[in-house]
Design a protein around this motif. Sequence first.
Motif, PDB file in Angstrom:
ATOM      1  N   GLY A 103      36.947  42.809  34.114  1.00  0.00           N
ATOM      2  CA  GLY A 103      35.809  42.662  35.018  1.00  0.00           C
ATOM      3  C   GLY A 103      34.871  43.835  34.812  1.00  0.00           C
ATOM      4  N   ALA A 104      33.603  43.608  35.128  1.00  0.00           N
ATOM      5  CA  ALA A 104      32.584  44.643  34.944  1.00  0.00           C
ATOM      6  C   ALA A 104      32.845  45.809  35.910  1.00  0.00           C
ATOM      7  CB  ALA A 104      31.208  44.035  35.206  1.00  0.00           C
ATOM      8  N   PRO A 105      32.199  46.962  35.655  1.00  0.00           N
ATOM      9  CA  PRO A 105      32.274  48.051  36.632  1.00  0.00           C
ATOM     10  C   PRO A 105      31.758  47.541  37.978  1.00  0.00           C
ATOM     11  CG  PRO A 105      31.093  48.762  34.647  1.00  0.00           C
ATOM     12  CD  PRO A 105      31.360  47.305  34.490  1.00  0.00           C
ATOM     13  N   ARG A 122      28.607  60.318  31.248  1.00  0.00           N
ATOM     14  CA  ARG A 122      27.451  59.569  30.723  1.00  0.00           C
ATOM     15  C   ARG A 122      27.650  58.062  30.817  1.00  0.00           C
ATOM     16  NH1 ARG A 122      27.608  63.411  26.435  1.00  0.00           N
ATOM     17  NH2 ARG A 122      28.589  61.895  25.061  1.00  0.00           N
ATOM     18  N   GLY A 123      28.878  57.643  31.119  1.00  0.00           N
ATOM     19  CA  GLY A 123      29.131  56.203  31.224  1.00  0.00           C
ATOM     20  C   GLY A 123      29.438  55.564  29.886  1.00  0.00           C
ATOM     21  N   GLU A 124      29.787  56.408  28.902  1.00  0.00           N
ATOM     22  CA  GLU A 124      30.122  55.872  27.580  1.00  0.00           C
ATOM     23  C   GLU A 124      31.637  55.744  27.413  1.00  0.00           C
ATOM     24  OE1 GLU A 124      28.002  58.534  25.025  1.00  0.00           O
ATOM     25  OE2 GLU A 124      26.098  57.858  25.888  1.00  0.00           O
ATOM     26  N   LEU A 125      32.039  55.129  26.313  1.00  0.00           N
ATOM     27  CA  LEU A 125      33.474  54.926  26.094  1.00  0.00           C
ATOM     28  C   LEU A 125      34.097  56.112  25.367  1.00  0.00           C
ATOM     29  CD1 LEU A 125      33.809  51.171  25.018  1.00  0.00           C
ATOM     30  CD2 LEU A 125      34.046  52.172  27.300  1.00  0.00           C
ATOM     31  N   VAL A 126      35.287  56.468  25.788  1.00  0.00           N
ATOM     32  CA  VAL A 126      36.103  57.469  25.122  1.00  0.00           C
ATOM     33  C   VAL A 126      36.602  56.845  23.805  1.00  0.00           C
ATOM     34  CG1 VAL A 126      38.314  58.704  25.375  1.00  0.00           C
ATOM     35  CG2 VAL A 126      36.738  58.530  27.315  1.00  0.00           C
ATOM     36  N   SER A 127      36.893  57.678  22.802  1.00  0.00           N
ATOM     37  CA  SER A 127      37.234  57.134  21.474  1.00  0.00           C
ATOM     38  C   SER A 127      38.490  56.249  21.522  1.00  0.00           C
ATOM     39  CB  SER A 127      37.436  58.264  20.466  1.00  0.00           C
ATOM     40  OG  SER A 127      38.733  58.804  20.591  1.00  0.00           O
ATOM     41  N   ASP A 128      38.489  55.249  20.660  1.00  0.00           N
ATOM     42  CA  ASP A 128      39.611  54.305  20.617  1.00  0.00           C
ATOM     43  C   ASP A 128      40.922  55.021  20.303  1.00  0.00           C
ATOM     44  OD1 ASP A 128      37.935  52.148  21.141  1.00  0.00           O
ATOM     45  OD2 ASP A 128      37.512  51.820  19.011  1.00  0.00           O
ATOM     46  N   ALA A 129      40.870  56.040  19.424  1.00  0.00           N
ATOM     47  CA  ALA A 129      42.099  56.734  19.024  1.00  0.00           C
ATOM     48  C   ALA A 129      42.710  57.476  20.214  1.00  0.00           C
ATOM     49  CB  ALA A 129      41.796  57.705  17.884  1.00  0.00           C
ATOM     50  N   LEU A 130      41.866  58.184  20.977  1.00  0.00           N
ATOM     51  CA  LEU A 130      42.383  58.896  22.153  1.00  0.00           C
ATOM     52  C   LEU A 130      42.973  57.923  23.161  1.00  0.00           C
ATOM     53  CD1 LEU A 130      39.840  61.663  23.296  1.00  0.00           C
ATOM     54  CD2 LEU A 130      42.171  61.922  22.449  1.00  0.00           C
ATOM     55  N   ASP A 164      44.421  47.891  33.795  1.00  0.00           N
ATOM     56  CA  ASP A 164      43.057  47.881  34.334  1.00  0.00           C
ATOM     57  C   ASP A 164      42.237  48.896  33.546  1.00  0.00           C
ATOM     58  OD1 ASP A 164      40.829  48.627  35.910  1.00  0.00           O
ATOM     59  OD2 ASP A 164      42.040  49.333  37.590  1.00  0.00           O
ATOM     60  N   GLY A 165      41.210  48.432  32.849  1.00  0.00           N
ATOM     61  CA  GLY A 165      40.342  49.360  32.109  1.00  0.00           C
ATOM     62  C   GLY A 165      40.577  49.343  30.607  1.00  0.00           C
ATOM     63  N   TYR A 166      41.536  48.591  30.162  1.00  0.00           N
ATOM     64  CA  TYR A 166      41.870  48.492  28.743  1.00  0.00           C
ATOM     65  C   TYR A 166      42.313  47.061  28.472  1.00  0.00           C
ATOM     66  CZ  TYR A 166      43.536  50.142  24.191  1.00  0.00           C
ATOM     67  OH  TYR A 166      43.696  50.362  22.845  1.00  0.00           O
ATOM     68  N   PRO A 167      41.876  46.397  27.412  1.00  0.00           N
ATOM     69  CA  PRO A 167      40.965  46.831  26.351  1.00  0.00           C
ATOM     70  C   PRO A 167      39.493  46.727  26.749  1.00  0.00           C
ATOM     71  CG  PRO A 167      41.810  44.621  25.875  1.00  0.00           C
ATOM     72  CD  PRO A 167      42.439  45.049  27.157  1.00  0.00           C
ATOM     73  N   ARG A 168      38.696  47.638  26.169  1.00  0.00           N
ATOM     74  CA  ARG A 168      37.266  47.724  26.474  1.00  0.00           C
ATOM     75  C   ARG A 168      36.395  47.232  25.320  1.00  0.00           C
ATOM     76  NH1 ARG A 168      37.493  50.581  31.378  1.00  0.00           N
ATOM     77  NH2 ARG A 168      35.475  51.387  31.919  1.00  0.00           N
ATOM     78  N   ASN A 169      37.010  46.989  24.168  1.00  0.00           N
ATOM     79  CA  ASN A 169      36.250  46.460  23.020  1.00  0.00           C
ATOM     80  C   ASN A 169      37.249  45.726  22.111  1.00  0.00           C
ATOM     81  OD1 ASN A 169      37.640  48.353  21.425  1.00  0.00           O
ATOM     82  ND2 ASN A 169      36.039  49.893  21.665  1.00  0.00           N
ATOM     83  N   LEU A 170      36.726  45.136  21.037  1.00  0.00           N
ATOM     84  CA  LEU A 170      37.605  44.302  20.205  1.00  0.00           C
ATOM     85  C   LEU A 170      38.623  45.127  19.416  1.00  0.00           C
ATOM     86  CD1 LEU A 170      35.118  41.529  19.042  1.00  0.00           C
ATOM     87  CD2 LEU A 170      36.959  41.340  20.728  1.00  0.00           C
ATOM     88  N   LEU A 214      27.049  49.485  32.641  1.00  0.00           N
ATOM     89  CA  LEU A 214      26.811  48.037  32.615  1.00  0.00           C
ATOM     90  C   LEU A 214      26.354  47.589  31.223  1.00  0.00           C
ATOM     91  CD1 LEU A 214      25.159  47.584  36.143  1.00  0.00           C
ATOM     92  CD2 LEU A 214      27.418  46.758  35.429  1.00  0.00           C
ATOM     93  N   ARG A 215      25.547  48.433  30.559  1.00  0.00           N
ATOM     94  CA  ARG A 215      25.127  48.110  29.183  1.00  0.00           C
ATOM     95  C   ARG A 215      26.335  48.080  28.249  1.00  0.00           C
ATOM     96  NH1 ARG A 215      20.102  51.264  29.855  1.00  0.00           N
ATOM     97  NH2 ARG A 215      21.293  53.120  29.396  1.00  0.00           N
ATOM     98  N   VAL A 216      27.200  49.085  28.381  1.00  0.00           N
ATOM     99  CA  VAL A 216      28.401  49.152  27.539  1.00  0.00           C
ATOM    100  C   VAL A 216      29.277  47.929  27.799  1.00  0.00           C
ATOM    101  CG1 VAL A 216      30.583  50.411  27.208  1.00  0.00           C
ATOM    102  CG2 VAL A 216      28.425  51.664  27.252  1.00  0.00           C
ATOM    103  N   TYR A 217      29.369  47.533  29.064  1.00  0.00           N
ATOM    104  CA  TYR A 217      30.190  46.356  29.394  1.00  0.00           C
ATOM    105  C   TYR A 217      29.635  45.128  28.679  1.00  0.00           C
ATOM    106  CZ  TYR A 217      32.738  42.720  31.733  1.00  0.00           C
ATOM    107  OH  TYR A 217      33.545  41.637  31.964  1.00  0.00           O
ATOM    108  N   GLU A 218      28.337  44.910  28.814  1.00  0.00           N
ATOM    109  CA  GLU A 218      27.712  43.733  28.199  1.00  0.00           C
ATOM    110  C   GLU A 218      27.895  43.715  26.691  1.00  0.00           C
ATOM    111  OE1 GLU A 218      26.510  40.837  28.866  1.00  0.00           O
ATOM    112  OE2 GLU A 218      27.257  41.334  30.868  1.00  0.00           O
TER     113      GLU A 218
END
Length: 186
Positions: A7-9, A55-63, A84-90, A145-149
């Motif tokens: 779900g979105a933020p 800043r509302g950006e994503l932390v690195s996938d490796a971390l 909750d909160g993972y996964p955030r990208n493909l 919200l931009r990162v989510y979209e």
Amino acid sequence: MRIVLLGAPGSGKGTQAARLKEALGVPHVSTGEMLRQAVAAGTPLGRQVKDVMARGELVSDALMLDLLEERLSRPDVSNGFILDGYPRNLVQCQALAALLERLGQPLDAAVLLEVPVAMLIERLAGRAAQEGRSDDSPEAVKQRLRVYESQTAPVVEYFAAQSRLRRVDGVGTVEEVSERLLAALR
Ligand code: AMP
């Protein structure tokens, strides 16, 4: 039961996960909460992610994968979890699939809390006033919200394509939404 909550933020994931945890008797694993604790404690990880989060950006996938792997290897999640909160990208979708395969813990479902964007913005503004999270500032909210979209919406499609996705209307009282979530998981 092993569940991913999507779900979105501002969609109410955190609130609902805390209730689901009681109802299902499995731990709530919130990657955002783990990171906020690391920031508050001033650990090396916390210092590394503080600015990115603000800043509302994503932390690195490796971390994130290191953090998740450590958490999902603990004995308290052997009977399940609410993630909750993972996964955030493909990339994180693939990493999660590989990790769960390795741990022999297949997912039961991915549940999406659907809330219209105007209501997300309203809720996040209310939360900023109440909780003072550094990433609830107007600029950070827009960025999240931009990162989510752009990055997280494809995660919804990923689970839908696997016929694992259950959509739940996230508009209503906390109790109403909890009822719908539990019904979707039954
Ligand atoms: P959340 O509480 O889930 O909204 O997460 C708060 C912040 O933590 C996000 O805006 C990201 O900066 C970071 N974060 C949490 N989970 C992840 C993740 N899976 N991948 C990258 N960054 C994350």
